[in-house]
Write a protein that holds these residues in place. Structure first.
Motif, mmCIF file in Angstrom:
data_model
loop_
_atom_site.group_PDB
_atom_site.id
_atom_site.type_symbol
_atom_site.label_atom_id
_atom_site.label_comp_id
_atom_site.label_asym_id
_atom_site.label_seq_id
_atom_site.Cartn_x
_atom_site.Cartn_y
_atom_site.Cartn_z
ATOM 1 N N GLY A 12 25.618 -80.453 122.088
ATOM 2 C CA GLY A 12 25.200 -81.217 123.256
ATOM 3 C C GLY A 12 25.219 -80.311 124.467
ATOM 4 N N ALA A 13 25.886 -80.743 125.520
ATOM 5 C CA ALA A 13 25.906 -79.968 126.757
ATOM 6 C C ALA A 13 27.001 -78.904 126.752
ATOM 7 N N VAL A 14 27.816 -78.902 125.715
ATOM 8 C CA VAL A 14 28.971 -77.993 125.706
ATOM 9 C C VAL A 14 28.631 -76.707 124.962
ATOM 10 N N GLU A 15 28.660 -75.601 125.680
ATOM 11 C CA GLU A 15 28.394 -74.323 125.027
ATOM 12 C C GLU A 15 29.708 -73.768 124.461
ATOM 13 N N VAL A 16 29.718 -73.571 123.153
ATOM 14 C CA VAL A 16 30.939 -73.159 122.454
ATOM 15 C C VAL A 16 30.934 -71.652 122.182
ATOM 16 N N LEU A 17 29.773 -71.111 121.869
ATOM 17 C CA LEU A 17 29.622 -69.651 121.735
ATOM 18 C C LEU A 17 28.692 -69.195 122.851
ATOM 19 N N LYS A 18 29.190 -68.260 123.661
ATOM 20 C CA LYS A 18 28.488 -67.922 124.905
ATOM 21 C C LYS A 18 27.938 -66.506 124.894
ATOM 22 N N GLY A 19 27.439 -66.101 123.730
ATOM 23 C CA GLY A 19 26.894 -64.747 123.640
ATOM 24 C C GLY A 19 27.851 -63.831 122.922
ATOM 25 N N CYS A 31 39.191 -58.879 111.500
ATOM 26 C CA CYS A 31 40.038 -60.018 111.845
ATOM 27 C C CYS A 31 39.637 -60.606 113.193
ATOM 28 N N VAL A 32 39.758 -61.915 113.309
ATOM 29 C CA VAL A 32 39.421 -62.627 114.537
ATOM 30 C C VAL A 32 40.620 -63.471 114.932
ATOM 31 N N ILE A 33 41.084 -63.261 116.151
ATOM 32 C CA ILE A 33 42.175 -64.080 116.669
ATOM 33 C C ILE A 33 41.705 -64.742 117.952
ATOM 34 N N GLY A 34 42.457 -65.726 118.389
ATOM 35 C CA GLY A 34 42.112 -66.388 119.642
ATOM 36 C C GLY A 34 42.655 -67.795 119.655
ATOM 37 N N PRO A 35 42.764 -68.380 120.854
ATOM 38 C CA PRO A 35 43.344 -69.714 120.958
ATOM 39 C C PRO A 35 42.487 -70.775 120.283
ATOM 40 N N SER A 36 43.102 -71.872 120.001
ATOM 41 C CA SER A 36 42.409 -73.031 119.446
ATOM 42 C C SER A 36 41.273 -73.444 120.391
ATOM 43 N N GLY A 37 40.122 -73.719 119.816
ATOM 44 C CA GLY A 37 38.983 -74.151 120.618
ATOM 45 C C GLY A 37 38.149 -73.023 121.176
ATOM 46 N N SER A 38 38.464 -71.764 120.811
ATOM 47 C CA SER A 38 37.728 -70.640 121.398
ATOM 48 C C SER A 38 36.398 -70.377 120.685
ATOM 49 N N GLY A 39 36.158 -71.046 119.550
ATOM 50 C CA GLY A 39 34.869 -70.906 118.876
ATOM 51 C C GLY A 39 34.919 -70.104 117.587
ATOM 52 N N LYS A 40 36.105 -69.796 117.099
ATOM 53 C CA LYS A 40 36.236 -68.946 115.905
ATOM 54 C C LYS A 40 35.606 -69.611 114.673
ATOM 55 N N SER A 41 35.970 -70.864 114.445
ATOM 56 C CA SER A 41 35.417 -71.559 113.272
ATOM 57 C C SER A 41 33.916 -71.749 113.407
ATOM 58 N N THR A 42 33.485 -72.082 114.598
ATOM 59 C CA THR A 42 32.051 -72.275 114.822
ATOM 60 C C THR A 42 31.293 -70.997 114.501
ATOM 61 N N GLU A 194 41.606 -54.203 99.319
ATOM 62 C CA GLU A 194 41.753 -52.889 98.670
ATOM 63 C C GLU A 194 40.601 -52.618 97.706
ATOM 64 N N ASP A 195 40.052 -53.690 97.141
ATOM 65 C CA ASP A 195 38.905 -53.537 96.240
ATOM 66 C C ASP A 195 37.588 -53.356 96.993
ATOM 67 N N GLY A 196 37.653 -53.379 98.326
ATOM 68 C CA GLY A 196 36.454 -53.069 99.099
ATOM 69 C C GLY A 196 35.604 -54.262 99.493
ATOM 70 N N MET A 197 36.155 -55.467 99.356
ATOM 71 C CA MET A 197 35.392 -56.645 99.782
ATOM 72 C C MET A 197 35.235 -56.641 101.298
ATOM 73 N N THR A 198 34.046 -56.979 101.787
ATOM 74 C CA THR A 198 33.851 -57.174 103.220
ATOM 75 C C THR A 198 34.366 -58.564 103.575
ATOM 76 N N MET A 199 35.251 -58.607 104.562
ATOM 77 C CA MET A 199 35.908 -59.875 104.877
ATOM 78 C C MET A 199 35.974 -60.101 106.379
ATOM 79 N N ILE A 200 35.655 -61.318 106.793
ATOM 80 C CA ILE A 200 35.956 -61.732 108.164
ATOM 81 C C ILE A 200 37.074 -62.753 108.060
ATOM 82 N N VAL A 201 38.165 -62.472 108.744
ATOM 83 C CA VAL A 201 39.377 -63.277 108.576
ATOM 84 C C VAL A 201 39.814 -63.823 109.931
ATOM 85 N N VAL A 202 39.660 -65.128 110.118
ATOM 86 C CA VAL A 202 40.243 -65.776 111.291
ATOM 87 C C VAL A 202 41.678 -66.106 110.934
#
Ligand code: ADP
Ligand code: MG
Length: 250
Positions: A12-19, A31-42, A194-202
């Motif tokens: 809607g009117a709420v921008e969650v990811l801003k670039g 790895c991705v860290i950040g406060p709750s609501g910062s847009g990590k899951s999105t 260690e096996d070389g998997m590409t991973m994004i981990v929040v």
């Protein structure tokens, strides 16, 4: 393996990811860290086609997510093409979402049989191997309700791996677990790395980020505030917002 250029997402009117701009190299643990609501899951959900971005470009393995580019024009992919892109991405959620009426083995066999049309015997062989790999060979016949949270999460990881993804997304995979069950799940993730998997981990597991992560980004309010080597970001953050966040969680 993943490239984001100016990725924006609004509800809607709420921008969650801003670039969002970032790049994840093959075999990297990002790895991705950040406060709750910062847009990590999105952000993870956009990579995995669970949300559509509103602006910017998002690539997985050199392919635009959800679109095909012809000249200067973007064409939305058809459902079948989206399904093909999604096959290559494994996702593990905070809540394990196993099929409750299926055994651990059946959970791991399900997608290769249903989505790839693999024979049951081939899928079973792989599922046995994967359950062994996550330390649950003896739980193959167990139902999710008979397994601990940590065991269920390891089944969920095996289930994602059964599709032989080139990228694994983890969204706070240990946040719902009792503390004593966290280590086994992190060990499985470490061995995957260690096996070389590409991973994004929040994650909120700063120890894992520091020891296993190749890169770390701190997200706040829909932007990447700071990124770099995990040890550097965690011990010598440059930005006030990062310092303030870390002082609360470390
Ligand atoms: P994080 O994972 O960093 O905690 P999220 O990506 O879950 O953050 O959420 C970021 C913001 O987007 C939150 O304010 C959340 O309420 C909002 N949001 C997420 N999904 C939706 C949705 N489907 N509809 C509306 N708002 C949403
Ligand atoms: Mg989240």
């Amino acid at each position: 393996m993943v490239k984001a250029e100016g990725v924006r997402k609004s509800f809607g009117a709420v921008e969650v990811l801003k670039g969002i701009d970032l790049e994840v190299a093959p075999r990297e643990v990002f790895c991705v860290i950040g406060p709750s609501g910062s847009g990590k899951s999105t952000f993870l959900r956009c990579i995995n086609h669970l949300e559509k971005i509103n602006a910017g470009r998002l690539y997985v393995d050199g392919q635009l997510v959800g679109y095909r580019q012809q000249g200067n024009r973007l064409h939305e992919l058809k459902d079948r093409e989206v399904a093909e892109q999604r096959r290559d991405i494994g996702m593990v959620f905070q809540r394990f979402n196993l099929f409750p009426h299926m055994t651990a083995l059946e959970n791991v066999m399900e997608a290769p049989v249903q989505v790839k049309g693999e024979t049951k015997s081939v899928a079973r062989e792989r599922a046995v191997r994967l359950l062994d790999r996550v330390g649950l060979a003896d739980k193959a016949a167990g139902y999710p309700s008979q397994l601990s949270g940590g065991q269920q999460q390891r089944v969920a990881i095996a289930r994602a791996l059964a599709m032989e993804p080139k990228l694994m997304l983890f969204d706070e995979p240990t946040s719902a677990l009792d503390p004593e069950l966290v280590g086994d799940v992190l060990d499985v993730m470490r061995s995957l790395a260690e096996d070389g998997m590409t991973m994004i981990v929040v994650t909120h597991e700063m120890g894992f980020a520091r020891e296993v992560g190749d890169s770390l980004v701190f997200m706040d309010d829909g932007v990447v505030v700071e990124s770099g080597d995990p040890r550097q970001v965690l011990t010598r953050p440059r930005h006030e917002r990062t310092k303030s966040f870390l002082s609360k969680v470390l």
